[in-house]
Design a protein around this motif. Sequence first.
Motif, PDB file in Angstrom:
ATOM      1  N   SER A  11      10.892  41.589  39.697  1.00 26.16           N
ATOM      2  CA  SER A  11       9.613  41.725  38.982  1.00 26.16           C
ATOM      3  C   SER A  11       9.748  41.100  37.597  1.00 26.16           C
ATOM      4  CB  SER A  11       9.172  43.191  38.879  1.00 26.16           C
ATOM      5  OG  SER A  11       9.964  43.868  37.945  1.00 26.16           O
ATOM      6  N   PRO A  13       7.435  40.796  33.659  1.00 22.65           N
ATOM      7  CA  PRO A  13       6.338  41.442  32.925  1.00 22.65           C
ATOM      8  C   PRO A  13       5.191  40.513  32.523  1.00 22.65           C
ATOM      9  CG  PRO A  13       8.132  40.927  31.429  1.00 22.65           C
ATOM     10  CD  PRO A  13       8.586  40.480  32.794  1.00 22.65           C
ATOM     11  N   SER A  34       6.471  41.409  25.720  1.00 21.65           N
ATOM     12  CA  SER A  34       6.162  41.709  27.117  1.00 21.65           C
ATOM     13  C   SER A  34       5.566  43.106  27.140  1.00 21.65           C
ATOM     14  CB  SER A  34       7.415  41.635  27.987  1.00 21.65           C
ATOM     15  OG  SER A  34       8.434  42.443  27.454  1.00 21.65           O
ATOM     16  N   ASP A  36       3.912  46.600  29.571  1.00 18.90           N
ATOM     17  CA  ASP A  36       4.308  47.408  30.727  1.00 18.90           C
ATOM     18  C   ASP A  36       3.375  47.250  31.935  1.00 18.90           C
ATOM     19  OD1 ASP A  36       2.310  48.554  29.256  1.00 18.90           O
ATOM     20  OD2 ASP A  36       3.209  50.542  29.133  1.00 18.90           O
ATOM     21  N   ARG A  38       3.446  44.554  35.456  1.00 20.39           N
ATOM     22  CA  ARG A  38       4.390  43.582  36.018  1.00 20.39           C
ATOM     23  C   ARG A  38       3.850  42.885  37.269  1.00 20.39           C
ATOM     24  NH1 ARG A  38       9.256  44.541  33.369  1.00 20.39           N
ATOM     25  NH2 ARG A  38      10.410  43.209  34.775  1.00 20.39           N
ATOM     26  N   HIS A  40       5.307  41.860  40.901  1.00 19.58           N
ATOM     27  CA  HIS A  40       6.437  42.165  41.798  1.00 19.58           C
ATOM     28  C   HIS A  40       6.491  41.112  42.906  1.00 19.58           C
ATOM     29  CE1 HIS A  40       6.868  46.227  40.084  1.00 19.58           C
ATOM     30  NE2 HIS A  40       5.556  46.091  39.878  1.00 19.58           N
ATOM     31  N   SER A 106       0.583  41.812  41.857  1.00 19.15           N
ATOM     32  CA  SER A 106       0.458  41.878  40.398  1.00 19.15           C
ATOM     33  C   SER A 106      -0.254  43.155  39.984  1.00 19.15           C
ATOM     34  CB  SER A 106      -0.329  40.669  39.888  1.00 19.15           C
ATOM     35  OG  SER A 106      -0.445  40.753  38.486  1.00 19.15           O
ATOM     36  N   ALA A 119       4.690  34.839  34.682  1.00 18.52           N
ATOM     37  CA  ALA A 119       5.332  36.013  35.293  1.00 18.52           C
ATOM     38  C   ALA A 119       5.583  35.761  36.775  1.00 18.52           C
ATOM     39  CB  ALA A 119       4.471  37.250  35.094  1.00 18.52           C
ATOM     40  N   CYS A 163       8.486  36.177  29.556  1.00 18.56           N
ATOM     41  CA  CYS A 163       8.553  36.785  30.887  1.00 18.56           C
ATOM     42  C   CYS A 163      10.005  36.849  31.379  1.00 18.56           C
ATOM     43  CB  CYS A 163       7.706  36.003  31.898  1.00 18.56           C
ATOM     44  SG  CYS A 163       5.960  36.114  31.542  1.00 18.56           S
ATOM     45  N   GLU A 317       7.240  46.322  26.546  1.00 23.10           N
ATOM     46  CA  GLU A 317       8.207  46.574  27.634  1.00 23.10           C
ATOM     47  C   GLU A 317       9.508  45.868  27.251  1.00 23.10           C
ATOM     48  OE1 GLU A 317       7.649  47.499  31.225  1.00 23.10           O
ATOM     49  OE2 GLU A 317       9.759  47.011  31.500  1.00 23.10           O
TER      50      GLU A 317
END
Length: 324
Positions: A11, A13, A34, A36, A38, A40, A106, A119, A163, A317
């Motif tokens: 993942s 961010p 970044s 919180d 993400r 994936h 996402s 990302a 990212c 993050e």
Amino acid sequence: MNPITNHVGTSAPAKIILFGEHFVVYNKPAILASIDKRVHVDVSVRNDNKIVIKSNMGFGGSFDEKKRKQLQTKSFKSLVQPILLAVTDTMEEFNASVGLDLNIRSEFPYGVGLGSSAACSVAIIAAVGTLFGKLNRKKICNISLNAEKLVHRNPSGADSAICSYGGLILFNKNNNMKSINSDIDLELIVINSGIKRTTGKLVSNVKQKFERDADMFMDLANTSENITIQALKAIKDKDYDELGALMTLNHSLLYKLGVSKNILDKLVEIALHNGALGAKITGGGGGGCIIVLTNKHFKNKIMKEMKGYETFVSKVERDGVIIK
Ligand code: MEV
């Protein structure tokens, strides 16, 4: 090369630009964080040579070699193109060529200045690379620049850097990037105007502005640099009031640059009127999101006033791209 494993999950961010967007393309510094939310990615090796993409972002499909080659010759229309480029660039790095299933999920919208393209490519490069060996953050970031060129035309590389590395960074196209060591606790609200736009087009418009009047442009760029330097000090001093004021000043600069829109100015105004410490566009502008620096007391009030707009509270993050 053959894969050393058949399945990898990663993942990466979302990002916000606190200071210096656009001017960062012209070698001026920028501060990015970044947040919180993400993207994936799950990647699995297939038995054929197709790359099959599934996503919750409105794109996908099955691409054999012929289809991939055709897409390479087309200008940017869909995130599928940079994604396929990120996949093939990563496989080339390992002298590999296999079919893959890619699942992309996402947690944030794309095309609104939150760095979805970077990302996605960073998470994909980390995933595909780990099928064959090891890639460090620097390498992941560098590979993703090719895919980012499709989307942003002339990217500074700032989105790929944040990212990949995560946290809070000071980015400069020439000297690359430095992590900002600070335990500042930013209470941020992201507000999506709902207007999708392409960063590449905005970067091109700004380039035209530069070509029309380089002196005026460089005045704005130097002001952006000063604001960013002062912001760095405010972050280190944990001076939230000063940081907020500088964000709002940065917004007026982006307004002068011509990348704001009435609705973005209106959202900034509503936030400030309801107690925000500062507010500004984040990313390319022309639509997309604004970010608001607030404190606990005004957070709910500001969110309540943003009726009808997608709004979420964000924290910085610490993690950049991760392999699960
Ligand atoms: C886009 O997220 C940020 C811009 O400064 C472009 C770039 O840095 O490549 C507008």
